[in-house]
Design an enzyme around this catalytic site. Structure first.
Site: not given
Ligand code: DGL
Length: 261
Positions: A78, A189
């Site tokens: 993440c 993301c």
């Molecule tokens: N998948 C995550 C990222 O890489 C988080 C996305 C979220 O929860 O807003 O930032």
């Protein structure tokens, strides 16, 4: 903390939800013998529109749970949680390999110098110091254009990666905010690689798209190797997908996302 890292322990991978599965896919390709424990903080998803303080607190909660499950390394799959918490987590758990995620801007900049590089990520990732420092260091080599995409994570969480609604949401969002010809796209993301096909349709099939997942997998393998923690079993490793507020529907969506990649 009395904690021993062992080769046959699983590698933990966590995210606010299902996005980190795009990282898990690459981790498994590179280290098929490893067991993985995937954790989605579904109760608190999305992270990207929360404050950095809040995301940091949530990331510590995730790691606390994962340590109770006896894991030998943690992959923060993440970008948002990495920006908010990786430094503090590493300080607090200095005995544990903690691998983070960051937008793959460098390969995009190297691909063509002086080009327009669109960086799609959450609002928080783009507002944090980590992204600012990275884009500042590359600003002479390319025109880095940040594009926060609030609302996009929710499509992926519903398992929607190609519907007409998603296409028009993204098309409108990109066309409304971007006025230049894009030369490459960075998906900053971990949810976004699941919609890469739609992004490609909008920006043009000839525009290369980069994400950081292969880099994360390589770094994880390197860290495990350096600590002699790689699982050397020849059988395919096991994968457990879990999280708070997980139900059959989420598991089905997770399976679908993993299959279609
Ligand atoms: N998948 C995550 C990222 O890489 C988080 C996305 C979220 O929860 O807003 O930032």
């Amino acid at each position: 903390m009395n904690y021993t890292l062992e080769q046959n322990m699983p590698v933990a991978v966590f995210d606010s939800g299902l996005g980190g599965l795009s990282t898990l896919i690459e981790l498994r390709k590179l280290m098929p013998g490893e067991d993985f424990l995937y954790y989605g903080d579904f109760a608190n998803s999305p992270y990207g529109t929360k404050s950095a303080e809040e995301v940091k607190r949530l990331a510590f909660e995730c790691v606390k749970y994962l340590l109770s499950r006896k894991v030998k390394a943690i992959v923060i799959a993440c970008n948002t949680a990495t920006s908010a918490a990786a430094g503090s987590l590493r300080e607090c758990y200095d005995f544990l390999p903690i691998i983070g995620a960051e937008p793959a801007i460098k390969p995009a900049v190297l691909y063509k110098s002086g080009s327009n590089v669109l960086v799609m990520a959450t609002s928080m990732t783009l507002a944090e110091e980590k992204f600012k420092t990275l884009s500042q260091s590359l600003k002479d080599k390319a025109n880095i254009i940040p594009l926060p995409c609030p609302g996009l994570v929710e499509f992926v969480e519903r398992g929607d990666t190609d519907s007409p609604e998603l296409c028009s949401f993204l098309k409108e969002h990109i066309e409304k905010n971007i006025r230049v010809k894009i030369d490459s796209v960075v998906l900053g993301c971990t949810h976004y690689p699941f919609v890469a096909n739609v992004v490609s349709k909008i920006v043009g099939r000839d525009v290369p798209i980069f994400d950081g997942n292969k880099g994360i997998a390589k770094e994880c393998k390197r860290r495990l190797e350096a600590l002699s923690l790689l699982n050397l079993q020849s059988a395919l490793g096991k994968v457990e997908i879990t999280g708070n507020q997980i139900d059959d529907k989420k598991i089905k969506i997770a399976e679908k996302l993993m299959e279609n990649k």
